[in-house]
Design a protein around this motif. Structure first.
Motif, PDB file in Angstrom:
ATOM      1  N   ILE A   1      -8.210   2.282   5.615  1.00 47.85           N
ATOM      2  CA  ILE A   1      -8.237   3.403   4.671  1.00 47.85           C
ATOM      3  C   ILE A   1      -9.535   4.185   4.816  1.00 47.85           C
ATOM      4  O   ILE A   1      -9.546   5.413   4.831  1.00 47.85           O
TER       5      ILE A   1
ATOM      6  N   GLN B   1       0.438   5.785  -0.705  1.00 51.42           N
ATOM      7  CA  GLN B   1      -0.428   6.926  -0.966  1.00 51.42           C
ATOM      8  C   GLN B   1       0.317   7.952  -1.789  1.00 51.42           C
ATOM      9  O   GLN B   1       1.477   8.257  -1.535  1.00 51.42           O
TER      10      GLN B   1
ATOM     11  N   GLU C   1      -4.039  12.326  -2.672  1.00 44.99           N
ATOM     12  CA  GLU C   1      -5.322  11.833  -2.172  1.00 44.99           C
ATOM     13  C   GLU C   1      -5.757  10.541  -2.856  1.00 44.99           C
ATOM     14  O   GLU C   1      -6.931  10.179  -2.865  1.00 44.99           O
TER      15      GLU C   1
ATOM     16  N   TYR D   1       0.843  -1.199   0.000  1.00 45.96           N
ATOM     17  CA  TYR D   1       0.000   0.000   0.000  1.00 45.96           C
ATOM     18  C   TYR D   1       0.873   1.242   0.000  1.00 45.96           C
ATOM     19  O   TYR D   1       1.855   1.330   0.735  1.00 45.96           O
TER      20      TYR D   1
ATOM     21  N   GLU E   1      -7.941   9.706   4.568  1.00 46.05           N
ATOM     22  CA  GLU E   1      -6.813  10.491   4.056  1.00 46.05           C
ATOM     23  C   GLU E   1      -6.801  10.539   2.534  1.00 46.05           C
ATOM     24  O   GLU E   1      -6.145  11.403   1.947  1.00 46.05           O
ATOM     25  N   VAL E   2      -7.486   9.598   1.877  1.00 50.91           N
ATOM     26  CA  VAL E   2      -7.550   9.573   0.415  1.00 50.91           C
ATOM     27  C   VAL E   2      -9.009   9.585  -0.018  1.00 50.91           C
ATOM     28  O   VAL E   2      -9.911   9.292   0.775  1.00 50.91           O
TER      29      VAL E   2
ATOM     30  N   VAL F   1      -9.305   4.846  -4.136  1.00 49.45           N
ATOM     31  CA  VAL F   1      -8.414   3.713  -3.892  1.00 49.45           C
ATOM     32  C   VAL F   1      -8.280   2.943  -5.199  1.00 49.45           C
ATOM     33  O   VAL F   1      -9.281   2.525  -5.785  1.00 49.45           O
TER      34      VAL F   1
ATOM     35  N   GLY G   1      -4.965   6.382  -2.906  1.00 47.13           N
ATOM     36  CA  GLY G   1      -4.318   5.234  -2.279  1.00 47.13           C
ATOM     37  C   GLY G   1      -4.194   4.102  -3.287  1.00 47.13           C
ATOM     38  O   GLY G   1      -5.126   3.837  -4.056  1.00 47.13           O
TER      39      GLY G   1
END
Length: 261
Positions: free
Chosen positions: A41, A8, A11, A6, A46-47, A50, A13
């Protein structure tokens, strides 16, 4: 994480399926790891999008037939119930999920693409639900596949087990766009960034509304949507967006989760 990577970028992921010893199959351990990661997530907020991606050799080969063969009926049920939870988490998380498919997406791998909110494929990608060839009909992939593409094409894929090309997947609605392999990263990021311009609060509201109404009768759906949009109009991000429109500026979205009653 053992089976996933994973990262980032702004914005967005990126989840990479990293189980190449088994052709990125969705083992029980991988699915449990994926469900936990998606929930983290979702909670972190935070994002806004995805992206789920595979490797240069395969997106995802579906469930492990070896694992299915070796497990008891109850253990196999647990495997598929865990996959159910992953699909449910994808659906209920506030972020939009985009599948980025470079090569083959097979069986539950095809299901993963179909369950995503959007998908981008390279010209080299191909898709199949070939379980019937092994005497194990792709019952679970059939659910999302048949909600993405027309009935006749879904039946063809499910009962022949044959692959379809990326262009056929685009034609029948399984993916949003098909691009040359060398542009797959760039074009997927471009699509994701079109979403990240928006408020995560409103993405979450809109995603929930979209999937709630999609299988309702027309005027039942319209009645539900009428209630949602009235509430939406008083959301702080809606009020900011409307002000920004009149003031001819970019809106400044609220970074924290906010709702209206």
């Amino acid at each position: 994480m053992e089976y996933l990577q994973y990262r980032q970028t702004g914005e967005i992921g990126y989840i990479t399926i990293d189980n190449m010893q088994e052709f990125n199959t969705l083992t029980l351990d991988l699915l449990e790891e994926l469900d936990e990661l998606l929930k983290r997530i979702a909670a972190a907020r935070e994002v806004k999008t995805v992206v789920i991606e595979g490797s240069d050799k395969v997106f995802c080969a579906g469930h492990s037939l070896r694992e299915i063969e070796e497990k008891t009926e109850n253990e196999v049920l647990k495997l598929f119930q865990t996959c159910y939870r992953v699909m449910r988490t994808m659906r209920e998380m506030p972020q939009l999920v985009i599948s980025k498919v470079k090569k083959a997406a097979v069986a539950a791998g095809c299901q993963l693409v179909a369950a995503s909110d959007m998908a981008v494929a390279s010209e080299e990608a191909k898709f199949a639900t070939p379980g019937i060839n092994s005497g194990l009909f792709c019952s679970t992939p059939a659910v999302f596949l048949s909600r993405n593409i027309g009935r006749k094409k879904a039946v063809e894929m499910l009962f022949t087990g044959n692959f379809i090309t990326a262009q056929e997947a685009l034609q029948h609605g399984l993916v949003n766009k098909v691009v040359p392999a060398e542009l797959l990263d760039e074009e997927t990021e471009k699509l994701a960034k079109e979403v990240t311009k928006q408020s995560l609060n409103i993405i979450e509201l809109g995603k929930r509304q979209f999937y709630q109404q999609i299988h309702m009768e027309d005027f039942q759906a319209l009645n539900y949507a009428t209630e949602v949009i009235a509430l939406n109009s008083k959301h702080p991000d809606a009020q900011e967006g409307i002000r920004a429109f009149f003031e001819k500026r970019k809106p400044v979205w609220n970074a924290t989760k906010t709702t209206v009653n």
